[in-house]
Design a protein around this motif. Sequence first.
Motif, PDB file in Angstrom:
ATOM      1  N   LEU A  40       0.771  -1.156  -0.080  1.00  0.00           N
ATOM      2  CA  LEU A  40       0.103  -0.062   0.173  1.00  0.00           C
ATOM      3  C   LEU A  40       0.883   1.326  -0.055  1.00  0.00           C
ATOM      4  N   LYS A  41       1.957   1.210   0.457  1.00  0.00           N
ATOM      5  CA  LYS A  41       2.945   2.482   0.563  1.00  0.00           C
ATOM      6  C   LYS A  41       3.336   3.160  -0.589  1.00  0.00           C
ATOM      7  N   ARG A  42       3.014   2.150  -1.560  1.00  0.00           N
ATOM      8  CA  ARG A  42       3.356   2.581  -3.059  1.00  0.00           C
ATOM      9  C   ARG A  42       2.173   3.409  -3.611  1.00  0.00           C
ATOM     10  N   TYR A  43       0.840   3.101  -3.275  1.00  0.00           N
ATOM     11  CA  TYR A  43      -0.407   3.977  -3.745  1.00  0.00           C
ATOM     12  C   TYR A  43      -1.147   4.750  -2.769  1.00  0.00           C
ATOM     13  N   THR A  44      -0.852   4.826  -1.503  1.00  0.00           N
ATOM     14  CA  THR A  44      -1.593   5.414  -0.600  1.00  0.00           C
ATOM     15  C   THR A  44      -0.721   5.882   0.627  1.00  0.00           C
ATOM     16  N   TYR A  45      -1.225   7.126   1.197  1.00  0.00           N
ATOM     17  CA  TYR A  45      -0.479   7.696   2.247  1.00  0.00           C
ATOM     18  C   TYR A  45      -1.217   7.108   3.862  1.00  0.00           C
ATOM     19  N   PHE A  46      -1.811   6.081   3.557  1.00  0.00           N
ATOM     20  CA  PHE A  46      -2.507   5.378   4.903  1.00  0.00           C
ATOM     21  C   PHE A  46      -2.089   3.822   4.977  1.00  0.00           C
ATOM     22  N   PRO A  47      -0.756   3.529   4.843  1.00  0.00           N
ATOM     23  CA  PRO A  47      -0.281   2.118   5.051  1.00  0.00           C
ATOM     24  C   PRO A  47      -0.426   1.786   6.626  1.00  0.00           C
ATOM     25  N   GLN A  48      -0.171   2.906   7.373  1.00  0.00           N
ATOM     26  CA  GLN A  48      -0.430   2.711   8.766  1.00  0.00           C
ATOM     27  C   GLN A  48      -1.793   2.202   9.334  1.00  0.00           C
ATOM     28  N   VAL A  49      -2.573   3.034   8.757  1.00  0.00           N
ATOM     29  CA  VAL A  49      -4.022   2.364   9.152  1.00  0.00           C
ATOM     30  C   VAL A  49      -4.190   0.948   8.682  1.00  0.00           C
ATOM     31  N   TYR A  50      -3.813   0.424   7.387  1.00  0.00           N
ATOM     32  CA  TYR A  50      -4.145  -0.889   6.971  1.00  0.00           C
ATOM     33  C   TYR A  50      -3.246  -1.824   7.838  1.00  0.00           C
ATOM     34  N   LEU A  51      -2.128  -1.469   8.357  1.00  0.00           N
ATOM     35  CA  LEU A  51      -1.433  -1.965   9.465  1.00  0.00           C
ATOM     36  C   LEU A  51      -1.909  -2.451  10.647  1.00  0.00           C
ATOM     37  N   GLY A  52      -2.771  -1.385  11.080  1.00  0.00           N
ATOM     38  CA  GLY A  52      -3.702  -1.511  12.095  1.00  0.00           C
ATOM     39  C   GLY A  52      -4.784  -2.573  12.025  1.00  0.00           C
ATOM     40  N   MET A  53      -5.226  -2.651  10.892  1.00  0.00           N
ATOM     41  CA  MET A  53      -6.414  -3.556  10.383  1.00  0.00           C
ATOM     42  C   MET A  53      -5.850  -5.173  10.409  1.00  0.00           C
ATOM     43  N   ALA A  54      -4.549  -5.043   9.890  1.00  0.00           N
ATOM     44  CA  ALA A  54      -4.044  -6.252   9.941  1.00  0.00           C
ATOM     45  C   ALA A  54      -3.573  -6.882  11.283  1.00  0.00           C
ATOM     46  N   PHE A  55      -2.668  -5.768  12.107  1.00  0.00           N
ATOM     47  CA  PHE A  55      -2.110  -6.187  13.673  1.00  0.00           C
ATOM     48  C   PHE A  55      -3.620  -6.514  14.500  1.00  0.00           C
ATOM     49  N   GLY A  56      -4.638  -5.869  14.205  1.00  0.00           N
ATOM     50  CA  GLY A  56      -5.666  -6.113  15.249  1.00  0.00           C
ATOM     51  C   GLY A  56      -6.584  -7.222  14.956  1.00  0.00           C
ATOM     52  N   TRP A  57      -6.447  -7.572  13.762  1.00  0.00           N
ATOM     53  CA  TRP A  57      -7.459  -8.880  13.414  1.00  0.00           C
ATOM     54  C   TRP A  57      -7.691 -10.140  14.565  1.00  0.00           C
ATOM     55  N   GLY A  58      -6.590  -9.994  15.214  1.00  0.00           N
ATOM     56  CA  GLY A  58      -6.662 -11.242  16.117  1.00  0.00           C
ATOM     57  C   GLY A  58      -7.786 -10.974  17.262  1.00  0.00           C
ATOM     58  N   ILE A  59      -8.249  -9.713  17.382  1.00  0.00           N
ATOM     59  CA  ILE A  59      -9.382  -9.253  18.391  1.00  0.00           C
ATOM     60  C   ILE A  59     -10.543  -9.825  17.873  1.00  0.00           C
ATOM     61  N   PRO A  60     -11.221  -9.546  16.822  1.00  0.00           N
ATOM     62  CA  PRO A  60     -12.436 -10.352  16.207  1.00  0.00           C
ATOM     63  C   PRO A  60     -12.404 -11.728  16.085  1.00  0.00           C
ATOM     64  N   MET A  61     -11.069 -12.235  15.875  1.00  0.00           N
ATOM     65  CA  MET A  61     -10.933 -13.891  15.871  1.00  0.00           C
ATOM     66  C   MET A  61     -11.110 -14.401  17.178  1.00  0.00           C
ATOM     67  N   ALA A  62     -10.560 -13.571  18.237  1.00  0.00           N
ATOM     68  CA  ALA A  62     -10.547 -14.037  19.696  1.00  0.00           C
ATOM     69  C   ALA A  62     -11.930 -14.364  20.090  1.00  0.00           C
ATOM     70  N   PHE A  63     -12.890 -13.282  19.717  1.00  0.00           N
ATOM     71  CA  PHE A  63     -14.387 -13.310  20.169  1.00  0.00           C
ATOM     72  C   PHE A  63     -14.987 -14.375  19.366  1.00  0.00           C
ATOM     73  N   ALA A  64     -14.505 -14.643  18.020  1.00  0.00           N
ATOM     74  CA  ALA A  64     -15.313 -15.673  17.285  1.00  0.00           C
ATOM     75  C   ALA A  64     -14.874 -17.286  17.942  1.00  0.00           C
ATOM     76  N   ALA A  65     -13.419 -17.152  18.068  1.00  0.00           N
ATOM     77  CA  ALA A  65     -12.988 -18.687  19.040  1.00  0.00           C
ATOM     78  C   ALA A  65     -13.562 -18.839  20.136  1.00  0.00           C
ATOM     79  N   ILE A  66     -13.878 -17.863  21.170  1.00  0.00           N
ATOM     80  CA  ILE A  66     -14.300 -18.203  22.462  1.00  0.00           C
ATOM     81  C   ILE A  66     -16.026 -17.973  22.461  1.00  0.00           C
ATOM     82  N   ARG A  67     -16.493 -17.014  21.966  1.00  0.00           N
ATOM     83  CA  ARG A  67     -17.974 -16.830  22.006  1.00  0.00           C
ATOM     84  C   ARG A  67     -18.685 -17.258  20.695  1.00  0.00           C
ATOM     85  N   GLY A  68     -18.090 -17.659  19.573  1.00  0.00           N
ATOM     86  CA  GLY A  68     -18.705 -18.404  18.457  1.00  0.00           C
ATOM     87  C   GLY A  68     -19.235 -17.045  17.530  1.00  0.00           C
ATOM     88  N   HIS A  69     -19.269 -15.991  18.114  1.00  0.00           N
ATOM     89  CA  HIS A  69     -19.845 -14.693  17.284  1.00  0.00           C
ATOM     90  C   HIS A  69     -18.919 -13.400  17.839  1.00  0.00           C
TER      91      HIS A  69
END
Length: 296
Positions: free
Chosen positions: A141-170
């Motif tokens: 993304l750093k070639r095309y947008t000034y917001f690769p840091q935002v996308y990094l946050g989306m990637a780095f934090g994806w474990g949060i909704p996955m954790a809820f999915a694993a423990i609560r099923g939703h």
Amino acid sequence: MSSPARSEPTGWRRKLSLYWALVRGDRPIGWLLLLWPTWWGLWLAARGLPPLWTLVVFSLGVWLTRSAGCVINDYADRWLDPHVERTKNRPLATGEVRGREALAVFAVLMLVAFALVLTMNGLTIAMSIVGVVLAASYPYLKRYTYFPQVYLGMAFGWGIPMAFAAIRGHVPTVAWVLYAANIVWSTAYDTWYAMVDREDDLRMGSKSTAILFGRHDLLAQSILYALFFVLLAAVGVMGALGPAYVIGLAVAIALVVWEFRIARHRERDACFRAFLHNHWVGLAVFAGLALDLASR
């Protein structure tokens, strides 16, 4: 009498040392910045200590996916890294590791991580595919947008909704608010990181939030961190968290204030120290969350 100089590793030992450097095995900061939000999600989803195997899977997954992310990042940046002071000695930048080797390492790491995820429920497995796409596409993304840091946050934090999915099923609303908080936090701390490389990135035509914010970077950083803590406060209200969590947030705020103090003149070393310091911010939030839930 002086001892003889230690010789450099050769053969397969040298290759393993290069691969270790490629996955940043000697630099745990990225792993820790990814671990704390994942643990926020696990503890909040479980309302305390999560199931042991789930904790093992997600903790190992953090290391594996972070390592894979470093590999694909260096592969994508092999045109840029040789020209940046901080990255010019990375194995792909020097040519000691070839592109196809890096892709093979990336594939192995992601396959092992996926094998661990296969022990979870169907929703978690499906969400892990989104995580792979986020991790693999972020570096470009750093070639095309000034917001690769935002996308990094989306990637780095994806474990949060996955954790809820694993423990609560939703995935409830509070999980998405916590995920949003992590996106904002990751954008902020990775902007410190981008401020280190700003001059090199400008020269090479790479993009970042540090370049976008320009002379207003510290103001933008203050807004990002303020939004981060507002979102964490909302998580506290939604999750019915108490005094220990509030104290954890107060400590985290004090730590962020210190970051602004040391980086206010925008020196490279100071900005890098501010970036590294966010590990303690993540730890403070986790400690407050975990202690509050443990006291119930």
